[in-house]
Design an enzyme around this catalytic site. Sequence first.
Site, PDB file in Angstrom:
ATOM      1  N   ALA A 241      57.196  31.493  69.749  1.00 32.06           N
ATOM      2  CA  ALA A 241      58.602  31.332  69.376  1.00 32.06           C
ATOM      3  C   ALA A 241      59.211  30.305  70.323  1.00 32.06           C
ATOM      4  CB  ALA A 241      59.316  32.670  69.486  1.00 32.06           C
TER       5      ALA A 241
ATOM      6  N   GLU B 265      50.939  36.220  66.756  1.00 33.44           N
ATOM      7  CA  GLU B 265      51.517  37.238  65.857  1.00 33.44           C
ATOM      8  C   GLU B 265      51.553  36.752  64.408  1.00 33.44           C
ATOM      9  OE1 GLU B 265      54.918  37.422  68.478  1.00 33.44           O
ATOM     10  OE2 GLU B 265      54.637  39.568  68.743  1.00 33.44           O
TER      11      GLU B 265
HETATM   12  C1  LIG Z   1      58.834  36.803  69.810  1.00 33.41           C
HETATM   13  C2  LIG Z   1      57.923  35.736  70.267  1.00 33.41           C
HETATM   14  C3  LIG Z   1      57.941  35.330  71.590  1.00 33.41           C
HETATM   15  C4  LIG Z   1      57.137  34.200  72.024  1.00 33.41           C
HETATM   16  O1  LIG Z   1      56.375  33.618  71.264  1.00 33.41           O
HETATM   17  S1  LIG Z   1      57.334  33.721  73.644  1.00 33.41           S
HETATM   18  C5  LIG Z   1      56.474  32.174  73.745  1.00 33.41           C
HETATM   19  C6  LIG Z   1      54.991  32.372  73.909  1.00 33.41           C
HETATM   20  N1  LIG Z   1      54.342  31.094  74.109  1.00 33.41           N
HETATM   21  C7  LIG Z   1      54.170  30.553  75.305  1.00 33.41           C
HETATM   22  O2  LIG Z   1      54.549  31.095  76.332  1.00 33.41           O
HETATM   23  C8  LIG Z   1      53.472  29.211  75.332  1.00 33.41           C
HETATM   24  C9  LIG Z   1      54.390  28.139  75.850  1.00 33.41           C
HETATM   25  N2  LIG Z   1      53.697  26.854  75.893  1.00 33.41           N
HETATM   26  C10 LIG Z   1      52.795  26.560  76.854  1.00 33.41           C
HETATM   27  O3  LIG Z   1      52.459  27.337  77.718  1.00 33.41           O
HETATM   28  C11 LIG Z   1      52.203  25.187  76.813  1.00 33.41           C
HETATM   29  O4  LIG Z   1      53.022  24.361  76.020  1.00 33.41           O
HETATM   30  C12 LIG Z   1      50.758  25.155  76.231  1.00 33.41           C
HETATM   31  C13 LIG Z   1      49.794  25.845  77.196  1.00 33.41           C
HETATM   32  C14 LIG Z   1      50.694  25.811  74.861  1.00 33.41           C
HETATM   33  C15 LIG Z   1      50.322  23.664  76.065  1.00 33.41           C
HETATM   34  O5  LIG Z   1      50.509  22.967  77.248  1.00 33.41           O
HETATM   35  P1  LIG Z   1      50.474  21.358  77.221  1.00 33.41           P
HETATM   36  O6  LIG Z   1      49.292  20.900  76.487  1.00 33.41           O
HETATM   37  O7  LIG Z   1      50.604  20.903  78.664  1.00 33.41           O
HETATM   38  O8  LIG Z   1      51.753  20.926  76.386  1.00 33.41           O
HETATM   39  P2  LIG Z   1      53.286  20.977  76.849  1.00 33.41           P
HETATM   40  O9  LIG Z   1      53.648  19.677  77.464  1.00 33.41           O
HETATM   41  O10 LIG Z   1      53.558  22.211  77.626  1.00 33.41           O
HETATM   42  O11 LIG Z   1      54.026  21.138  75.411  1.00 33.41           O
HETATM   43  C16 LIG Z   1      54.409  20.047  74.611  1.00 33.41           C
HETATM   44  C17 LIG Z   1      55.882  20.232  74.262  1.00 33.41           C
HETATM   45  O12 LIG Z   1      55.982  21.439  73.506  1.00 33.41           O
HETATM   46  C18 LIG Z   1      56.959  22.277  74.098  1.00 33.41           C
HETATM   47  N3  LIG Z   1      56.618  23.678  73.845  1.00 33.41           N
HETATM   48  C19 LIG Z   1      55.402  24.243  73.888  1.00 33.41           C
HETATM   49  N4  LIG Z   1      55.476  25.540  73.598  1.00 33.41           N
HETATM   50  C20 LIG Z   1      56.774  25.803  73.364  1.00 33.41           C
HETATM   51  C21 LIG Z   1      57.483  26.986  73.011  1.00 33.41           C
HETATM   52  N5  LIG Z   1      56.855  28.154  72.809  1.00 33.41           N
HETATM   53  N6  LIG Z   1      58.802  26.889  72.854  1.00 33.41           N
HETATM   54  C22 LIG Z   1      59.448  25.726  73.015  1.00 33.41           C
HETATM   55  N7  LIG Z   1      58.825  24.574  73.342  1.00 33.41           N
HETATM   56  C23 LIG Z   1      57.497  24.623  73.512  1.00 33.41           C
HETATM   57  C24 LIG Z   1      56.916  21.936  75.567  1.00 33.41           C
HETATM   58  O13 LIG Z   1      58.091  22.337  76.219  1.00 33.41           O
HETATM   59  C25 LIG Z   1      56.753  20.446  75.507  1.00 33.41           C
HETATM   60  O14 LIG Z   1      58.001  19.875  75.230  1.00 33.41           O
HETATM   61  P3  LIG Z   1      58.493  18.547  76.013  1.00 33.41           P
HETATM   62  O15 LIG Z   1      57.504  17.478  75.578  1.00 33.41           O
HETATM   63  O16 LIG Z   1      59.885  18.282  75.513  1.00 33.41           O
HETATM   64  O17 LIG Z   1      58.403  18.812  77.460  1.00 33.41           O
END
Ligand SMILES: C/C=C/C(=O)SCCNC(=O)CCNC(=O)[C@H](O)C(C)(C)COP(=O)(O)OP(=O)(O)OC[C@H]1O[C@@H](n2cnc3c(N)ncnc32)[C@H](O)[C@@H]1OP(=O)(O)O
Length: 260
Positions: free
Chosen positions: A66, A114
């Site tokens: 999310a 999920e």
């Molecule tokens: C009810 C449900 C709750 C939930 O789902 S809570 C969320 C659970 N998910 C996470 O915690 C994962 C969050 N994301 C990460 O940890 C990392 O990403 C990854 C390990 C998946 C990939 O890392 P990398 O390859 O270094 O990519 P990057 O630069 O972190 O991501 C590219 C752009 O994507 C955005 N992004 C990634 N995941 C999310 C997210 N879940 N919500 C909002 N933005 C997200 C980042 O911020 C960034 O953006 P920018 O280029 O502007 O810095």
Amino acid sequence: MDYKYLLVEDKGDGVKLVTINKEKSLNALNSEVLKELSDCFLKLDKCQETKVIVLTGAGKAFVAGADISEMSPLSAAEGYAFGKLGMDVFMQVERNSKPVIAAVNGFALGGGCELSLSCDIRLASTKAKFGQPEVGLGITPGFGGTQRLIRAVGPGMAKELIYTANIINAEEALRIGLVNHIYEPEELLDQAIKLAKTIASKAKLAVKYAKSAINNGIQADIETGMEIERTSFGLCFATEDQKEGMKAFLEKRNPEFKNR
Ligand SMILES: C/C=C/C(=O)SCCNC(=O)CCNC(=O)[C@H](O)C(C)(C)COP(=O)(O)OP(=O)(O)OC[C@H]1O[C@@H](n2cnc3c(N)ncnc32)[C@H](O)[C@@H]1OP(=O)(O)O
């Protein structure tokens, strides 16, 4: 079907491919994407030509969760409402009358894991990564993870994944029964569509009744489950496809199902 964040393609033989296409944020689910998914799955549910749906993500993620930037400022009441929105959409996926195959091409984290759990079958690329990282963000899973992951892999494994926020690779996901098969990245979609077409070649109403019997039965005690199955089984005998399927067998030919 025109969407800002979804691509919907007709792959022939009753198979539709839905791609979540918000690559820059790794297909993170904000309210807009969730509403588009809801509209899309509602329309595909009603679409007579659609028999099986394949769901995937564009780029290196299936769905990285999310949208954390949208969730960050939420109050308790708003958090509850956001959770309900995601749950309602995923329920539409789970209860869709058509089977849904998740082709997990990359990160399937939090809401992404999920979402895959609300699909009927999960296939993974060798690059797929699964996990419920929510406790590392100070929240619990909120789009059904605490309920569906235990049903998919058992409470012990689900609790370990949820309490530790560990991310697992495709091999481990296969080992614990979270995915059915693993393919090379370039083969994943072809294999998912091939599987979808195999299912689409069968009697559509029988597949629909089997899906609802499994989904409803898994929530019930065994006696109730058997009654659910008897009802589905009986209903099949009211279909033209049951007559055709059995007639074709007895006449030693392939059936020509009319999906009626
Ligand atoms: C009810 C449900 C709750 C939930 O789902 S809570 C969320 C659970 N998910 C996470 O915690 C994962 C969050 N994301 C990460 O940890 C990392 O990403 C990854 C390990 C998946 C990939 O890392 P990398 O390859 O270094 O990519 P990057 O630069 O972190 O991501 C590219 C752009 O994507 C955005 N992004 C990634 N995941 C999310 C997210 N879940 N919500 C909002 N933005 C997200 C980042 O911020 C960034 O953006 P920018 O280029 O502007 O810095």
